[in-house]
Design a protein around this motif. Structure first.
Motif, PDB file in Angstrom:
ATOM      1  N   LYS A 154      41.878  93.670  61.273  1.00 51.68           N
ATOM      2  CA  LYS A 154      42.016  95.074  61.650  1.00 51.68           C
ATOM      3  C   LYS A 154      40.993  95.948  60.933  1.00 51.68           C
ATOM      4  O   LYS A 154      40.287  96.754  61.553  1.00 51.68           O
ATOM      5  CB  LYS A 154      43.431  95.546  61.332  1.00 51.68           C
ATOM      6  CG  LYS A 154      43.692  97.034  61.564  1.00 51.68           C
ATOM      7  CD  LYS A 154      45.151  97.362  61.273  1.00 51.68           C
ATOM      8  CE  LYS A 154      45.443  98.859  61.400  1.00 51.68           C
ATOM      9  NZ  LYS A 154      44.849  99.644  60.305  1.00 51.68           N
ATOM     10  N   SER A 155      40.892  95.799  59.621  1.00 53.42           N
ATOM     11  CA  SER A 155      39.986  96.668  58.860  1.00 53.42           C
ATOM     12  C   SER A 155      38.524  96.363  59.179  1.00 53.42           C
ATOM     13  O   SER A 155      37.681  97.269  59.201  1.00 53.42           O
ATOM     14  CB  SER A 155      40.247  96.533  57.362  1.00 53.42           C
ATOM     15  OG  SER A 155      40.079  95.205  56.918  1.00 53.42           O
ATOM     16  N   ASP A 156      38.217  95.091  59.474  1.00 62.34           N
ATOM     17  CA  ASP A 156      36.853  94.732  59.869  1.00 62.34           C
ATOM     18  C   ASP A 156      36.467  95.463  61.155  1.00 62.34           C
ATOM     19  O   ASP A 156      35.389  96.060  61.249  1.00 62.34           O
ATOM     20  CB  ASP A 156      36.751  93.226  60.067  1.00 62.34           C
ATOM     21  CG  ASP A 156      35.384  92.795  60.560  1.00 62.34           C
ATOM     22  OD1 ASP A 156      34.464  92.666  59.727  1.00 62.34           O
ATOM     23  OD2 ASP A 156      35.222  92.617  61.785  1.00 62.34           O
ATOM     24  N   ARG A 157      37.353  95.441  62.159  1.00 60.73           N
ATOM     25  CA  ARG A 157      37.073  96.148  63.411  1.00 60.73           C
ATOM     26  C   ARG A 157      36.898  97.646  63.172  1.00 60.73           C
ATOM     27  O   ARG A 157      36.013  98.287  63.754  1.00 60.73           O
ATOM     28  CB  ARG A 157      38.206  95.906  64.418  1.00 60.73           C
ATOM     29  CG  ARG A 157      38.233  94.525  65.015  1.00 60.73           C
ATOM     30  CD  ARG A 157      39.136  94.479  66.243  1.00 60.73           C
ATOM     31  NE  ARG A 157      40.507  94.896  65.930  1.00 60.73           N
ATOM     32  CZ  ARG A 157      41.460  94.067  65.527  1.00 60.73           C
ATOM     33  NH1 ARG A 157      41.188  92.785  65.368  1.00 60.73           N
ATOM     34  NH2 ARG A 157      42.674  94.519  65.276  1.00 60.73           N
ATOM     35  N   GLU A 177      44.436 103.550  53.121  1.00 58.29           N
ATOM     36  CA  GLU A 177      45.891 103.488  52.986  1.00 58.29           C
ATOM     37  C   GLU A 177      46.531 102.715  54.136  1.00 58.29           C
ATOM     38  O   GLU A 177      47.468 101.938  53.932  1.00 58.29           O
ATOM     39  CB  GLU A 177      46.478 104.908  52.914  1.00 58.29           C
ATOM     40  CG  GLU A 177      47.979 104.934  52.607  1.00 58.29           C
ATOM     41  CD  GLU A 177      48.336 104.234  51.307  1.00 58.29           C
ATOM     42  OE1 GLU A 177      49.381 103.563  51.270  1.00 58.29           O
ATOM     43  OE2 GLU A 177      47.551 104.345  50.320  1.00 58.29           O
ATOM     44  N   GLY A 178      46.021 102.881  55.325  1.00 58.02           N
ATOM     45  CA  GLY A 178      46.567 102.180  56.481  1.00 58.02           C
ATOM     46  C   GLY A 178      46.303 100.689  56.465  1.00 58.02           C
ATOM     47  O   GLY A 178      46.864  99.944  57.274  1.00 58.02           O
ATOM     48  N   ASN A 179      45.461 100.239  55.541  1.00 53.96           N
ATOM     49  CA  ASN A 179      45.156  98.814  55.420  1.00 53.96           C
ATOM     50  C   ASN A 179      45.571  98.253  54.055  1.00 53.96           C
ATOM     51  O   ASN A 179      45.052  97.234  53.611  1.00 53.96           O
ATOM     52  CB  ASN A 179      43.656  98.575  55.650  1.00 53.96           C
ATOM     53  CG  ASN A 179      43.289  98.715  57.117  1.00 53.96           C
ATOM     54  OD1 ASN A 179      43.875  98.057  57.975  1.00 53.96           O
ATOM     55  ND2 ASN A 179      42.342  99.595  57.412  1.00 53.96           N
ATOM     56  N   ARG A 180      46.511  98.922  53.412  1.00 49.65           N
ATOM     57  CA  ARG A 180      47.020  98.414  52.134  1.00 49.65           C
ATOM     58  C   ARG A 180      47.692  97.066  52.378  1.00 49.65           C
ATOM     59  O   ARG A 180      48.537  96.923  53.265  1.00 49.65           O
ATOM     60  CB  ARG A 180      48.011  99.402  51.530  1.00 49.65           C
ATOM     61  CG  ARG A 180      48.389  99.078  50.089  1.00 49.65           C
ATOM     62  CD  ARG A 180      49.412 100.068  49.544  1.00 49.65           C
ATOM     63  NE  ARG A 180      48.829 101.388  49.294  1.00 49.65           N
ATOM     64  CZ  ARG A 180      48.236 101.746  48.159  1.00 49.65           C
ATOM     65  NH1 ARG A 180      48.104 100.847  47.177  1.00 49.65           N
ATOM     66  NH2 ARG A 180      47.759 102.959  48.002  1.00 49.65           N
ATOM     67  N   THR A 227      49.331  93.164  69.600  1.00 49.68           N
ATOM     68  CA  THR A 227      49.893  93.644  68.346  1.00 49.68           C
ATOM     69  C   THR A 227      48.998  93.317  67.146  1.00 49.68           C
ATOM     70  O   THR A 227      48.286  92.307  67.142  1.00 49.68           O
ATOM     71  CB  THR A 227      51.291  93.048  68.115  1.00 49.68           C
ATOM     72  OG1 THR A 227      51.816  93.567  66.882  1.00 49.68           O
ATOM     73  CG2 THR A 227      51.250  91.528  68.022  1.00 49.68           C
ATOM     74  N   GLU A 228      49.057  94.170  66.142  1.00 44.46           N
ATOM     75  CA  GLU A 228      48.344  93.921  64.884  1.00 44.46           C
ATOM     76  C   GLU A 228      49.150  92.999  63.965  1.00 44.46           C
ATOM     77  O   GLU A 228      48.708  92.668  62.864  1.00 44.46           O
ATOM     78  CB  GLU A 228      48.075  95.243  64.153  1.00 44.46           C
ATOM     79  CG  GLU A 228      47.173  96.210  64.901  1.00 44.46           C
ATOM     80  CD  GLU A 228      45.713  95.774  64.912  1.00 44.46           C
ATOM     81  OE1 GLU A 228      45.401  94.722  64.320  1.00 44.46           O
ATOM     82  OE2 GLU A 228      44.893  96.482  65.521  1.00 44.46           O
TER      83      GLU A 228
END
Length: 307
Positions: free
Chosen positions: A117-120, A130-133, A275-276
């Motif tokens: 997710k954070s890579d994209r 914060e959304g990728n903690r 879904t993530e």
């Protein structure tokens, strides 16, 4: 012996067998019917998953001494029928055990740390911290179902993460981290499947199985897609009983494992795609450069003992 290669494997296997004066021939492009027409001429078969070795096929194998599958499972081979005909069945789970273990661990770490997710997001100009903690493995309890080559290698890979490991294998008497299924239901935070596909394990993970866990869990499946009921998995993800899933295999794979059955994909599979909460890969957990060669080495050793 005359040996027919139905699927491609590492060249080492054919080369080493030919050094022992075996005659190796290829049938990579032949259909099942074309292979059946010539199979009585061979003492050995090397394959992966393209052709099903059922009772009808084996009835034509009048001179066959062995079937060697370049992989872990033997579900495309009627092993009981083969044994009746004194045909040895070889697999090579020793060859891809490390690959599967590393892949399962990589998927779990990616899911826990939101790496996909954070890579994209970063690539699209989104800098969301914060959304990728993430979530740490340390302190978790991992239940490993099946403790053969792959399950035991996964346990070895986890050993440095400060976690508790519980293992269950119905067909082993004594093994490391041994527990009952009831203990796994009670304590597990993560469940990883390392089992063959049999009548007993088909849809093992269904609504009833998932409900047995006292805590919300993460599920890892690097075994076979049909070990998990996708509809029940999605329902459990929606109600929070399953927090996430690492799926290298899917229920809707073709029997050759080379693609998905594309006609009328069900809505639960679309949820898995969207879904993530999932990390997905195309049945490649045991598919490394190293395992490709090691699988050939393992099969060569087993065939040589027979010869």
């Amino acid at each position: 012996m005359k040996i027919l290669f139905i699927d491609t494997v590492h060249l080492l296997l054919k080369e080493e067998l030919e050094k022992q004066n075996h005659i190796c021939e290829e049938a990579y492009d032949k259909t099942r019917e074309e292979i059946l027409a010539i199979i009585e001429n061979y003492e050995g078969i090397v394959l992966r998953s393209r052709i099903k070795m059922d009772e009808d096929f084996l009835s034509k194998c009048h001179n066959l001494k062995f079937i060697a599958r370049a992989g872990s499972g033997l579900e495309n081979i009627d092993v009981i029928e083969a044994e009746k005909r004194n045909i040895k069945c070889f697999n090579a789970s020793e060859g891809n055990r490390q690959a599967v273990a590393e892949h399962a661990l990589g998927m779990l770490l990616s899911l826990f740390n939101n790496l996909n997710k954070s890579d994209r997001e970063v690539r699209n100009g989104i800098w969301e911290r914060e959304g990728n903690r993430g979530v740490e493995l340390a302190g978790k309890t991992v239940g490993i179902i099946g403790f053969g080559n792959n399950g035991s290698a996964f346990a070895e890979g986890l050993s440095g993460f400060g976690i508790r490991i519980l293992t269950y294998d119905k067909y082993l008497e004594k093994y490391k981290f041994q527990a009952t299924m009831q203990e796994i239901f009670q304590y597990a935070d993560i469940v990883s499947l390392h089992i063959p596909l049999t009548a007993e394990t088909t849809y093992l993970v269904d609504e009833g199985y998932i409900k047995n866990f006292e805590k919300p869990i993460y599920i890892i499946n690097t075994a076979r897609g049909k070990c998990v009921n996708t509809k029940d998995l999605v329902a459990a993800m929606k109600n929070g009983k399953v927090l996430g899933a690492c799926l290298d295999v899917l229920e809707y794979e073709k029997t050759s494992f080379e693609d998905l059955e594309r006609e009328e994909l069900p809505p639960e599979l679309q949820y898995i795609f969207d879904t993530e909460k999932t990390i997905l890969s195309p049945h490649i957990a045991g598919w490394t450069q190293q395992s490709n060669r090691k699988i050939a080495e393992v099969l060569f050793q087993k065939i040589s003992l027979l010869a």
